[in-house]
Design an enzyme around this catalytic site. Structure first.
Site, PDB file in Angstrom:
ATOM      1  CB  CYS A  86     -15.637 -61.322 -28.150  1.00 29.85           C
ATOM      2  SG  CYS A  86     -14.736 -60.254 -26.993  1.00 29.85           S
ATOM      3  CG  HIS A 196     -20.084 -59.361 -27.503  1.00 31.71           C
ATOM      4  ND1 HIS A 196     -19.910 -60.678 -27.137  1.00 31.71           N
ATOM      5  CD2 HIS A 196     -18.968 -58.711 -27.089  1.00 31.71           C
ATOM      6  CE1 HIS A 196     -18.745 -60.829 -26.532  1.00 31.71           C
ATOM      7  NE2 HIS A 196     -18.145 -59.639 -26.494  1.00 31.71           N
ATOM      8  CD  GLU A 198     -22.894 -62.301 -28.269  1.00 30.82           C
ATOM      9  OE1 GLU A 198     -22.016 -62.348 -27.397  1.00 30.82           O
ATOM     10  OE2 GLU A 198     -22.684 -61.847 -29.422  1.00 30.82           O
TER      11      GLU A 198
END
Length: 231
Positions: A86, A196, A198
């Site tokens: 990002c 994302h 994660e």
């Protein structure tokens, strides 16, 4: 294996990245402040999402000049693994580690929702645990995720197999050229992506499709490490 998570003023996904490494693959991981001038101890560097320096001027434009970025460039040139997520992707393009730029979303709105991604290149150190053409679910959360490059750069990305992820099933949320959601450097050791991974390491979060990005990095490092030991 040892990971560094770079922290800029305004980073807000650094903890997510730290926890993804710690809990998903159980490797050593440190937060590294933006003023750091030595990353030689680390095998992989994560540049997390957020709003570095408040996104003043434009996303990543100030962070690109932080002292640590000279070390990130040095690590990338040495072949170490660098993943920008990002805002981290935006910073890597500003630093010249990846081509192109991230513009305001097509509809000028911040977007935050799960997004289907096609794995276009499953042979990078970050995607070797995925199948080519596999569609996975990874959340997005951005206002400036509209990837742009000129026609010459796009042709080069296609020719070199540098498009890693593409928004799938007609689900391009932001207007990115060629539905691009993530790309890699020519050597393949630097990847930038707007979604994302994660935030997708557990079914409690709605998807665990991001977990294999971290297992891929560990797998690639082990293979490289074993080859060096046995040579």
């Amino acid at each position: 294996m040892k990971f560094a998570v770079i922290v800029f003023p305004g980073s807000n996904c650094d903890i997510d990245c730290y926890k993804a490494v710690e809990e998903t693959i159980g490797q050593s991981v440190d937060y590294v402040w933006h003023t750091a001038t030595d990353l030689s101890a680390y095998d992989a560097i994560l540049v997390p999402g957020g709003f570095s320096y408040g996104d003043y001027l434009r996303c990543g434009a100030i962070a690109r000049f932080a002292p640590v970025m000279a070390e990130v460039v040095k690590a990338a040139e040495a072949g170490k693994y660098v993943l920008g997520i990002c805002n981290g992707f935006q910073i890597l393009t500003e630093a010249g580690l990846l081509p192109g730029a991230l513009l305001r979303n097509r509809d000028l709105k911040f977007l935050c929702h799960p997004s289907p991604l096609e794995v276009v290149n499953a042979s990078t150190p970050f995607t070797n645990q995925y199948r080519q053409g596999e569609v996975i679910s990874i959340p997005i959360a951005h206002g400036e995720g509209n990837y742009y490059c000129d026609d010459e750069t796009l042709a080069r990305l296609q020719q070199n197999n540098q498009i890693v992820f593409r928004y799938a099933n007609g689900g391009n949320p932001n207007g990115s050229v060629h539905d691009i959601a993530g790309i890699c450097s020519e050597r393949g050791n630097v990847v930038g992506m707007m979604p994302h991974p994660e935030r997708a390491v557990s079914q409690l979060l709605g998807s665990e499709d991001g977990k294999r990005m971290f297992t891929s990095i560990l797998n690639a490092w082990r293979e490289q490490h074993d080859a060096a030991v046995n040579s």
